[in-house]
Design an enzyme around this catalytic site. Structure first.
Site, short mmCIF file in Angstrom:
data_model
loop_
_atom_site.label_atom_id
_atom_site.label_comp_id
_atom_site.label_asym_id
_atom_site.label_seq_id
_atom_site.Cartn_x
_atom_site.Cartn_y
_atom_site.Cartn_z
N PRO A 297 5.93 5.77 7.67
CA PRO A 297 6.45 6.80 8.21
C PRO A 297 7.85 7.06 7.66
CG PRO A 297 6.50 5.27 9.84
CD PRO A 297 5.41 4.67 8.90
N GLU B 77 4.09 -3.41 13.88
CA GLU B 77 5.37 -2.87 13.64
C GLU B 77 5.75 -2.60 12.20
OE1 GLU B 77 7.39 -1.44 15.89
OE2 GLU B 77 6.09 -1.96 17.30
N ARG C 194 -9.53 15.36 -5.00
CA ARG C 194 -10.01 16.66 -5.06
C ARG C 194 -9.45 17.32 -6.41
NH1 ARG C 194 -7.61 20.87 -2.86
NH2 ARG C 194 -9.42 22.36 -2.53
N ASP D 30 -5.54 27.43 -4.40
CA ASP D 30 -5.23 27.01 -3.14
C ASP D 30 -3.73 26.87 -2.78
OD1 ASP D 30 -7.90 25.64 -2.68
OD2 ASP D 30 -7.13 23.67 -3.26
C1 LIG Z 1 3.14 1.77 14.15
S1 LIG Z 1 3.34 1.95 12.51
C2 LIG Z 1 4.74 1.19 12.29
C3 LIG Z 1 6.12 2.00 12.22
C4 LIG Z 1 7.23 1.24 12.09
N1 LIG Z 1 7.54 0.32 13.06
C5 LIG Z 1 8.50 2.38 12.13
O1 LIG Z 1 8.97 2.62 13.14
O2 LIG Z 1 8.79 2.50 10.85
C6 LIG Z 1 2.17 0.99 11.69
C7 LIG Z 1 1.85 1.46 10.37
O3 LIG Z 1 1.06 2.67 10.26
C8 LIG Z 1 1.41 3.30 9.04
N2 LIG Z 1 1.88 4.64 9.56
C9 LIG Z 1 2.35 5.13 10.69
N3 LIG Z 1 3.12 6.32 10.52
C10 LIG Z 1 2.85 6.83 9.47
C11 LIG Z 1 3.14 7.82 8.62
N4 LIG Z 1 3.57 9.14 9.10
N5 LIG Z 1 2.52 8.05 7.47
C12 LIG Z 1 2.05 6.87 6.75
N6 LIG Z 1 1.88 5.73 7.14
C13 LIG Z 1 2.26 5.74 8.70
C14 LIG Z 1 2.33 2.48 8.39
O4 LIG Z 1 1.42 1.71 7.59
C15 LIG Z 1 2.95 1.66 9.58
O5 LIG Z 1 3.13 0.19 8.98
#
Ligand SMILES: C[S@@+](CC[C@H](N)C(=O)[O-])C[C@H]1O[C@@H](n2cnc3c(N)ncnc32)[C@H](O)[C@@H]1O
Length: 248
Positions: free
Chosen positions: A88, A115, A153, A168
């Site tokens: 994220p 995490e 795609r 698109d």
């Molecule tokens: C619970 S999340 C960890 C979030 C982290 N503690 C933070 O606050 O940045 C677990 C995993 O989900 C994935 N993930 C969560 N949100 C995401 C997003 N918006 N885009 C891409 N991957 C995401 C990532 O690989 C991340 O390591």
């Protein structure tokens, strides 16, 4: 494109590879997927892939050793691959990113859980972090599927002519025009006459106009800085006059 996903839940991808356009791309070998179970690269009887965070606090962190070993396995088959971590905290993924990745021959996607992953793995091995939106998922797997779906795609030859991505949303900086299919009237709502006229020039003009106006209404941010063509200026002026008339 060869794509390899590092995940603790490879089975989540089995149905993904097996349906729709992704399945067709796999069958045609335009998409050659592989999933690696990070746990297969963990040491010890319990194959532990996560541990408590240094400094305390809640949750677990993915250990760097299994990730590094899993990545080495992936890279052995994909020496030229870019390695992306779903996160994220990453750069927001968009159509332009999908378009640029669609030109790659090889791609490795790393899915975090808990995490997140030990920072030293990111420092040493990740080329870029990619986010699929400003929200937090429980894991990177859905994000990896989103990226692979959007990219696949756009790989030349994956979509047939009839499904072309050319019109698109985002392809020309606009959202797409409205679609209609049979019946010609549904719930007292008729399909716009021009679409039934068979006049291809008028249809193309109508589609361009509706795409532009829908963009102005739904996603005005996409129009900021746009170099409007003369035709687009004329369309917008016409709508401005319509609105002025409406407002008195
Ligand atoms: C619970 S999340 C960890 C979030 C982290 N503690 C933070 O606050 O940045 C677990 C995993 O989900 C994935 N993930 C969560 N949100 C995401 C997003 N918006 N885009 C891409 N991957 C995401 C990532 O690989 C991340 O390591």
């Amino acid at each position: 494109m060869k794509v390899c996903v590092l995940t603790l839940f490879p089975e989540l991808f089995d149905p993904f590879w097996a349906h729709g356009i992704i399945r067709r791309a796999v069958q045609a070998e335009r998409l050659i997927p592989r999933t690696i179970n990070i746990r297969d690269h963990a040491q010890g009887r319990h194959r532990v892939t996560d541990d408590r965070p240094y400094g305390g606090g809640c949750g677990m962190v993915m250990k760097p050793e299994p990730l590094t070993a899993a990545l080495a396995d992936a890279r052995a088959g994909l020496p030229a691959a870019t390695t992306l971590l779903l996160s994220p905290q990453g750069k927001p993924f968009d159509q332009a990113a999908a378009q640029s990745l669609a030109g790659a021959e090889e791609l490795i996607l790393v899915c975090g859980r808990y995490e997140g992953v030990d920072e030293r793995f990111i420092d040493a091995h990740v080329d870029a972090e990619v986010s699929i939106g400003d929200f937090v998922l429980t894991g990177g797997e859905l994000g990896a599927m989103v990226v692979i779906d959007a990219v696949t795609r756009l790989i030349p030859g994956v979509l047939g002519n009839a499904e072309s991505a050319g019109n698109d949303t985002f392809s020309d900086g606009l959202v797409e025009y409205a679609h209609y299919t049979r019946p010609a009237t549904f719930d007292d709502r008729a399909v716009p006459e021009v679409l039934q006229s068979g006049n291809h020039q008028s249809i193309a003009r109508w589609r361009h106009e509706t795409a532009l106006i829908r963009t102005a209404l739904k996603r005005p941010d996409l129009l900021h800085g746009r170099d409007f063509s003369a035709e687009e200026r004329a369309i917008l002026m016409k709508w401005r006059r319509n609105l002025d008339r409406l407002l008195g």
